[in-house]
Design a protein around this motif. Sequence first.
Motif, PDB file in Angstrom:
ATOM      1  N   SER A 182      30.036 -34.266  86.190  1.00  0.00           N
ATOM      2  CA  SER A 182      28.146 -33.102  86.005  1.00  0.00           C
ATOM      3  C   SER A 182      28.356 -32.300  87.209  1.00  0.00           C
ATOM      4  O   SER A 182      29.047 -31.727  88.268  1.00  0.00           O
ATOM      5  CB  SER A 182      27.660 -33.916  86.469  1.00  0.00           C
ATOM      6  N   THR A 183      27.931 -31.256  86.001  1.00  0.00           N
ATOM      7  CA  THR A 183      27.978 -29.643  87.360  1.00  0.00           C
ATOM      8  C   THR A 183      26.606 -29.321  87.343  1.00  0.00           C
ATOM      9  O   THR A 183      25.798 -29.685  86.640  1.00  0.00           O
ATOM     10  CB  THR A 183      29.018 -28.807  86.673  1.00  0.00           C
ATOM     11  N   GLU A 186      21.616 -27.629  90.586  1.00  0.00           N
ATOM     12  CA  GLU A 186      20.199 -28.205  90.162  1.00  0.00           C
ATOM     13  C   GLU A 186      20.411 -29.752  90.445  1.00  0.00           C
ATOM     14  O   GLU A 186      18.826 -30.451  90.858  1.00  0.00           O
ATOM     15  CB  GLU A 186      19.143 -27.505  89.496  1.00  0.00           C
ATOM     16  N   LEU A 187      21.506 -30.574  90.596  1.00  0.00           N
ATOM     17  CA  LEU A 187      21.831 -31.793  90.271  1.00  0.00           C
ATOM     18  C   LEU A 187      21.488 -32.774  91.578  1.00  0.00           C
ATOM     19  O   LEU A 187      21.878 -32.034  92.091  1.00  0.00           O
ATOM     20  CB  LEU A 187      22.380 -31.916  89.474  1.00  0.00           C
ATOM     21  N   ILE A 199      17.219 -31.528  89.200  1.00  0.00           N
ATOM     22  CA  ILE A 199      16.734 -32.573  88.752  1.00  0.00           C
ATOM     23  C   ILE A 199      17.413 -33.425  89.082  1.00  0.00           C
ATOM     24  O   ILE A 199      18.359 -33.478  89.209  1.00  0.00           O
ATOM     25  CB  ILE A 199      16.937 -31.746  86.800  1.00  0.00           C
ATOM     26  N   ARG A 200      17.642 -34.676  88.103  1.00  0.00           N
ATOM     27  CA  ARG A 200      18.546 -35.936  87.798  1.00  0.00           C
ATOM     28  C   ARG A 200      19.964 -34.974  87.720  1.00  0.00           C
ATOM     29  O   ARG A 200      19.463 -35.429  86.315  1.00  0.00           O
ATOM     30  CB  ARG A 200      17.144 -36.880  88.474  1.00  0.00           C
ATOM     31  N   ASP A 201      20.399 -35.869  88.189  1.00  0.00           N
ATOM     32  CA  ASP A 201      21.786 -35.731  86.849  1.00  0.00           C
ATOM     33  C   ASP A 201      22.085 -36.896  85.854  1.00  0.00           C
ATOM     34  O   ASP A 201      22.022 -38.327  85.995  1.00  0.00           O
ATOM     35  CB  ASP A 201      23.220 -35.854  87.831  1.00  0.00           C
ATOM     36  N   SER A 202      21.208 -36.693  85.073  1.00  0.00           N
ATOM     37  CA  SER A 202      21.036 -38.036  84.008  1.00  0.00           C
ATOM     38  C   SER A 202      22.098 -38.160  83.022  1.00  0.00           C
ATOM     39  O   SER A 202      22.599 -38.988  82.766  1.00  0.00           O
ATOM     40  CB  SER A 202      19.709 -38.302  83.361  1.00  0.00           C
ATOM     41  N   ASN A 203      22.912 -37.132  83.143  1.00  0.00           N
ATOM     42  CA  ASN A 203      24.477 -36.627  82.436  1.00  0.00           C
ATOM     43  C   ASN A 203      25.453 -38.037  82.068  1.00  0.00           C
ATOM     44  O   ASN A 203      25.620 -38.250  81.962  1.00  0.00           O
ATOM     45  CB  ASN A 203      24.616 -35.610  81.811  1.00  0.00           C
ATOM     46  N   SER A 248      30.354 -31.926  81.943  1.00  0.00           N
ATOM     47  CA  SER A 248      28.707 -31.666  81.305  1.00  0.00           C
ATOM     48  C   SER A 248      27.961 -30.743  82.576  1.00  0.00           C
ATOM     49  O   SER A 248      27.681 -30.239  83.476  1.00  0.00           O
ATOM     50  CB  SER A 248      27.890 -32.820  81.067  1.00  0.00           C
ATOM     51  N   GLY A 249      27.762 -29.308  81.414  1.00  0.00           N
ATOM     52  CA  GLY A 249      27.017 -28.520  81.867  1.00  0.00           C
ATOM     53  C   GLY A 249      27.816 -27.247  82.612  1.00  0.00           C
ATOM     54  O   GLY A 249      29.538 -27.770  81.942  1.00  0.00           O
ATOM     55  N   GLY A 250      27.377 -26.238  82.323  1.00  0.00           N
ATOM     56  CA  GLY A 250      28.158 -24.831  83.113  1.00  0.00           C
ATOM     57  C   GLY A 250      29.074 -23.592  81.382  1.00  0.00           C
ATOM     58  O   GLY A 250      30.477 -23.064  82.188  1.00  0.00           O
ATOM     59  N   ASP A 257      27.989 -20.123  84.678  1.00  0.00           N
ATOM     60  CA  ASP A 257      28.605 -21.528  84.361  1.00  0.00           C
ATOM     61  C   ASP A 257      30.237 -21.271  84.488  1.00  0.00           C
ATOM     62  O   ASP A 257      31.081 -20.826  84.140  1.00  0.00           O
ATOM     63  CB  ASP A 257      28.505 -21.225  82.785  1.00  0.00           C
ATOM     64  N   GLY A 297      24.731 -28.905  79.669  1.00  0.00           N
ATOM     65  CA  GLY A 297      24.678 -29.610  79.882  1.00  0.00           C
ATOM     66  C   GLY A 297      23.852 -30.105  79.601  1.00  0.00           C
ATOM     67  O   GLY A 297      22.780 -31.179  79.870  1.00  0.00           O
ATOM     68  N   ASN A 298      22.520 -29.977  78.759  1.00  0.00           N
ATOM     69  CA  ASN A 298      20.760 -30.148  77.837  1.00  0.00           C
ATOM     70  C   ASN A 298      21.642 -31.385  77.906  1.00  0.00           C
ATOM     71  O   ASN A 298      23.099 -31.599  76.705  1.00  0.00           O
ATOM     72  CB  ASN A 298      20.734 -29.061  76.837  1.00  0.00           C
TER      73      ASN A 298
HETATM   74  P1  AMP Z   1      23.929 -25.772  81.479  1.00  0.00           P
HETATM   75  O1  AMP Z   1      24.727 -26.054  80.441  1.00  0.00           O
HETATM   76  O2  AMP Z   1      24.745 -25.532  83.155  1.00  0.00           O
HETATM   77  O3  AMP Z   1      23.198 -23.780  81.213  1.00  0.00           O
HETATM   78  O4  AMP Z   1      22.626 -26.302  81.451  1.00  0.00           O
HETATM   79  C1  AMP Z   1      21.689 -26.795  80.529  1.00  0.00           C
HETATM   80  C2  AMP Z   1      20.594 -27.289  81.039  1.00  0.00           C
HETATM   81  O5  AMP Z   1      20.944 -28.783  81.493  1.00  0.00           O
HETATM   82  C3  AMP Z   1      19.788 -26.649  82.206  1.00  0.00           C
HETATM   83  O6  AMP Z   1      18.133 -27.182  82.403  1.00  0.00           O
HETATM   84  C4  AMP Z   1      20.534 -27.953  83.270  1.00  0.00           C
HETATM   85  O7  AMP Z   1      19.559 -27.963  84.250  1.00  0.00           O
HETATM   86  C5  AMP Z   1      20.643 -29.265  82.284  1.00  0.00           C
HETATM   87  N1  AMP Z   1      21.311 -29.881  82.953  1.00  0.00           N
HETATM   88  C6  AMP Z   1      22.954 -29.653  83.439  1.00  0.00           C
HETATM   89  N2  AMP Z   1      23.646 -30.623  83.855  1.00  0.00           N
HETATM   90  C7  AMP Z   1      22.440 -31.693  83.883  1.00  0.00           C
HETATM   91  C8  AMP Z   1      22.730 -32.693  84.191  1.00  0.00           C
HETATM   92  N3  AMP Z   1      24.364 -33.867  84.590  1.00  0.00           N
HETATM   93  N4  AMP Z   1      21.392 -33.985  83.332  1.00  0.00           N
HETATM   94  C9  AMP Z   1      20.909 -33.438  83.060  1.00  0.00           C
HETATM   95  N5  AMP Z   1      20.957 -32.084  83.291  1.00  0.00           N
HETATM   96  C10 AMP Z   1      21.412 -30.991  82.972  1.00  0.00           C
END
Ligand code: AMP
Length: 404
Positions: A182-183, A186-187, A199-203, A248-250, A257, A297-298
């Motif tokens: 996960s990236t 905020e996680l 937020i919690r790293d739910s991904n 996930s994310g970025g 990103d 990331g969503n």
């Molecule tokens: P991003 O794709 O990095 O721009 O993230 C898009 C959205 O997904 C943002 O609201 C992030 O906070 C959320 N997000 C990113 N990674 C995770 C994760 N591992 N678990 C839950 N939400 C996430």
Amino acid sequence: VIPLAEAQSHVVGRVKPLPPAECDISRAAGLVVAEAVVAREAVPPFTNSAMDGYAVRAADTEGATEEIPARLFVAGEVAAGDVPAGDVPPAGAVRIMTGAPIPPGADAVVMVERTRPDGDHVLVNTAAERGDHIRSAGDDVRPGDEVATLGEQLSPARLALLVSVGCATVACHPRPRVGVLSTGDELVDPGRALGPGQIRDSNRPMLLAIVEASGFAAVDLGHVGDDEAALVEHLEGAVGQCDAVITSGGVSVGAYDVVRNLLERVGDVRWMQIAIKPAKPFLFGFLHGLPVFGLPGNPVSSAVSFELLARPALRRMAGHPDDALHSPRRQAVTDVDLPRHSDGKTHFVRVVVAEGDDGRLHVRRPAGGQGSHQLSGLAHATALAVVPDGDGPTAGEELEVIVL
Ligand code: AMP
Ligand code: MG
């Protein structure tokens, strides 16, 4: 913005099946067979009894009934694992157990329920037919039979069949080891208190679970902040330890990103925007030869992106045939309107489906909020409804669904 099919064929086309290896049969369930297996042995290996009872010569029981049983001399006994000590003599019988070899001379087995002991004899109250309760050598598998087919996924029963013909190993594609990273600054890890803006790293737990449920081996690579140095370190650490990595994310167009920024610079990757909702941005390519799937990331986008893009490619790496890579789509009828606006994208709507009394699959309702951050809708969903661009289907119309 490219169509989903183009993105899918790009990703699937860039990966290859992992090289086959001889796998210990006891660990091969779920793996894909890389070489057809031909039996060299018969199963059963010898003709044996299907019942506990008496091995007899059928002719000796001719006309036997409850009232006038045949009286046969009991010449011996043979249990499973024994070798018969001698023949069944004329007017004789050998007590026999299920799985024991049929003694020479016998051509039928009378089940014990149709007999009565009578000193050193046995009374048989039924007329046996030749072949009764006898399992012939090779009636399951004969030498030369194909017992596993190239490209099939090994089921528990298939494993047992291979063991029964003497295979201790089988040539299979190994289970891909898939790292999940996960990236995001905020996680925080599950179970930790949230600070402001966190937020919690739910991904990560979700993707690790999806990876395992898909039959791959999940490797937890933790989470990194939006920091290129940390990201490089984690990804390079995965080379050799994993066959592919899912981040996930970025991968969007935000200022931080980093997955996209970094990999576009140092990796051999393609960043895509796909005409689907959710999960528009996606990245795929290689870092030092390691396939990297950059999911958005969503959380809902991550799950849908895995379903549509990562799993098919990982299935290819696992050796699945080309016609078995994508999640099957089923025809369904919707009981409710599924309105949407035209935006050039195919929508994957989280819905609840059920088999109807009419034998058709029905979309009962949307599963909940359809925002790409709304995990509760995904958690309630039993299918993704594939809603093509337009105004959306109305109640009674047919549509395709991917059952989850
Ligand atoms: P991003 O794709 O990095 O721009 O993230 C898009 C959205 O997904 C943002 O609201 C992030 O906070 C959320 N997000 C990113 N990674 C995770 C994760 N591992 N678990 C839950 N939400 C996430
Ligand atoms: Mg982010």
